[in-house]
Design a protein around this motif. Structure first.
Motif, short mmCIF file in Angstrom:
data_model
loop_
_atom_site.label_atom_id
_atom_site.label_comp_id
_atom_site.label_asym_id
_atom_site.label_seq_id
_atom_site.Cartn_x
_atom_site.Cartn_y
_atom_site.Cartn_z
N LEU A 136 4.61 17.82 10.84
CA LEU A 136 5.28 17.95 9.55
C LEU A 136 5.80 19.37 9.34
O LEU A 136 6.91 19.57 8.85
CB LEU A 136 4.34 17.56 8.41
CG LEU A 136 4.05 16.07 8.25
CD1 LEU A 136 3.00 15.83 7.18
CD2 LEU A 136 5.33 15.30 7.91
N ILE A 137 5.00 20.36 9.72
CA ILE A 137 5.46 21.75 9.60
C ILE A 137 6.74 21.95 10.42
O ILE A 137 7.74 22.48 9.92
CB ILE A 137 4.37 22.74 10.09
CG1 ILE A 137 3.17 22.71 9.14
CG2 ILE A 137 4.94 24.16 10.17
CD1 ILE A 137 1.96 23.48 9.67
N VAL A 138 6.71 21.51 11.66
CA VAL A 138 7.85 21.71 12.56
C VAL A 138 9.08 20.95 12.09
O VAL A 138 10.20 21.50 12.08
CB VAL A 138 7.48 21.26 14.00
CG1 VAL A 138 8.72 21.26 14.89
CG2 VAL A 138 6.41 22.17 14.58
N LEU A 223 8.47 13.37 20.47
CA LEU A 223 9.11 14.53 21.10
C LEU A 223 10.59 14.64 20.77
O LEU A 223 11.05 15.74 20.40
CB LEU A 223 8.90 14.47 22.62
CG LEU A 223 9.44 15.66 23.42
CD1 LEU A 223 8.82 16.96 22.92
CD2 LEU A 223 9.18 15.47 24.91
N PRO A 224 11.39 13.55 20.86
CA PRO A 224 12.80 13.67 20.48
C PRO A 224 12.98 14.11 19.02
O PRO A 224 13.87 14.91 18.72
CB PRO A 224 13.34 12.24 20.68
CG PRO A 224 12.44 11.65 21.71
CD PRO A 224 11.09 12.22 21.42
N GLY A 225 12.12 13.60 18.13
CA GLY A 225 12.21 13.98 16.72
C GLY A 225 11.96 15.47 16.53
O GLY A 225 12.65 16.14 15.76
N ILE A 226 10.96 15.99 17.24
CA ILE A 226 10.65 17.42 17.15
C ILE A 226 11.80 18.26 17.70
O ILE A 226 12.21 19.26 17.09
CB ILE A 226 9.35 17.73 17.93
CG1 ILE A 226 8.14 17.12 17.18
CG2 ILE A 226 9.16 19.23 18.12
CD1 ILE A 226 6.84 17.25 17.95
N ILE A 227 12.35 17.85 18.82
CA ILE A 227 13.46 18.60 19.44
C ILE A 227 14.68 18.62 18.53
O ILE A 227 15.31 19.66 18.33
CB ILE A 227 13.82 17.98 20.81
CG1 ILE A 227 12.68 18.20 21.81
CG2 ILE A 227 15.12 18.59 21.34
CD1 ILE A 227 12.89 17.49 23.13
N ILE A 228 15.02 17.47 17.96
CA ILE A 228 16.18 17.37 17.06
C ILE A 228 16.05 18.34 15.89
O ILE A 228 16.98 19.09 15.57
CB ILE A 228 16.35 15.93 16.54
CG1 ILE A 228 16.84 15.02 17.66
CG2 ILE A 228 17.33 15.89 15.36
CD1 ILE A 228 16.84 13.54 17.29
N THR A 229 14.89 18.35 15.25
CA THR A 229 14.71 19.20 14.06
C THR A 229 14.62 20.68 14.43
O THR A 229 15.09 21.53 13.67
CB THR A 229 13.46 18.78 13.28
OG1 THR A 229 12.32 18.69 14.16
CG2 THR A 229 13.67 17.41 12.63
N LEU A 230 14.05 21.00 15.59
CA LEU A 230 13.99 22.40 16.02
C LEU A 230 15.37 22.94 16.35
O LEU A 230 15.71 24.09 16.02
CB LEU A 230 13.06 22.55 17.22
CG LEU A 230 11.56 22.54 16.94
CD1 LEU A 230 10.76 22.66 18.23
CD2 LEU A 230 11.18 23.68 15.98
N VAL A 231 16.19 22.12 17.01
CA VAL A 231 17.56 22.53 17.33
C VAL A 231 18.35 22.75 16.03
O VAL A 231 19.08 23.74 15.89
CB VAL A 231 18.26 21.48 18.21
CG1 VAL A 231 19.76 21.78 18.33
CG2 VAL A 231 17.62 21.45 19.61
N LEU A 232 18.18 21.84 15.08
CA LEU A 232 18.87 21.97 13.80
C LEU A 232 18.41 23.21 13.06
O LEU A 232 19.21 23.93 12.45
CB LEU A 232 18.62 20.72 12.95
CG LEU A 232 19.32 20.67 11.59
CD1 LEU A 232 20.83 20.76 11.77
CD2 LEU A 232 18.95 19.38 10.86
N PHE A 233 17.10 23.50 13.13
CA PHE A 233 16.56 24.70 12.50
C PHE A 233 17.20 25.95 13.09
O PHE A 233 17.60 26.87 12.35
CB PHE A 233 15.04 24.74 12.69
CG PHE A 233 14.41 26.06 12.35
CD1 PHE A 233 14.38 26.52 11.05
CD2 PHE A 233 13.85 26.85 13.35
CE1 PHE A 233 13.81 27.74 10.74
CE2 PHE A 233 13.27 28.07 13.05
CZ PHE A 233 13.25 28.52 11.74
N ALA A 234 17.31 26.00 14.43
CA ALA A 234 17.89 27.17 15.09
C ALA A 234 19.36 27.33 14.70
O ALA A 234 19.82 28.45 14.40
CB ALA A 234 17.76 27.01 16.61
#
Length: 250
Positions: A136-138, A223-234
């Motif tokens: 949730l944090i990520v 994992l895909p969900g985490i990657i998508i949101t991290l890329v969007l965050f960056a």
């Protein structure tokens, strides 16, 4: 960078932001404890990511943004400093606050649910609860630069209203649909299905619950969900930092 972070962090001391990171997780614990005690822990998490966490992120970020805006950003724009670092420090401070609030929620939920065994019908294994809080944090991180930007551009209340309503509509209703991959708001609640076995509507993710489908329990989406949101965050952090760097004192 450390000096920038310290400066932004000091701005939050003795403000409502400091109280907010305690109030939001406490409310997420108290509401289900009083309303649905038998399902305490799963409802505590559902209340947290469906309403109180997005509300806290929106309010926290806009409070951080409008603090400088009240002085038309003169406090930072008139100084010989790196504005990108100022903006990134704001993002990092908000990240710290969200993580701290999430840890409070995790500890409270685990102690009451797993240690004291309160609400036996809704207990979440400790490892799943920890993973759920981390995810949730990520997956909420991308909302930080967005809400900081919106708070700076359109103010506190429009930003809070837009973010919360959008999350409630897109993040909850569409989380169980196949289109969730193109809707970042839907990712957090969707990933909670396989992690803590709870549907976005708050029901246990079991056969017979409204909106339940067996594929919702597949851990392949994590994992895909985490990657998508991290890329969007960056991406959002870089774009908004460039925007902030281009601001001029008025």
């Amino acid at each position: 960078m450390g000096a920038y972070f310290k400066s932004e962090y000091l701005k939050t001391k003795h403000t409502f932001i400091g109280k907010l990171i305690f109030l939001a997780p406490i409310f997420a614990i108290l509401f289900p404890l009083g309303l649905t005690p038998a399902y305490f822990e799963i409802d505590s998490y559902n209340w947290w990511y469906s309403m109180l966490l997005p509300g806290m992120v929106s309010l926290l970020c806009t409070l951080a943004a409008v603090k400088d805006k009240k002085m038309k950003n003169m406090a930072v724009l008139s100084l010989p400093i790196d504005l990108k670092k100022v903006w990134i420090s704001k993002v990092l401070v908000c990240m710290l606050m969200i993580a701290f609030a999430s840890i409070i929620h995790l500890i409270g939920s685990v102690i009451i649910g797993d240690v004291l065994h309160f609400g036996k019908l809704g207990i979440i294994p400790i490892t799943n609860a920890v993973l759920g809080s981390l995810v949730l944090i990520v997956t909420f991180l991308w909302q930080i630069p967005l809400c900081l930007f919106l708070g700076s551009k359109i103010g506190m209340f429009p930003t809070i209203l837009i973010n919360i309503i959008t999350y409630l509509i897109l993040g909850i209703i569409l989380a169980v649909k196949d289109v969730m991959w193109i809707i970042p708001y839907a990712v957090p609640s969707r990933l909670m299905c396989p992690i803590i076995k709870v549907l976005p509507n708050g029901l246990p993710a079991v056969q017979g619950s409204t909106t339940f489908r067996s594929e919702l329990l597949s851990s392949s989406v994590i994992l895909p969900g985490i990657i998508i949101t991290l890329v969007l965050f960056a991406i959002l952090t870089i774009l908004t930092a460039k925007w902030y760097e281009g601001q001029e004192a008025k």
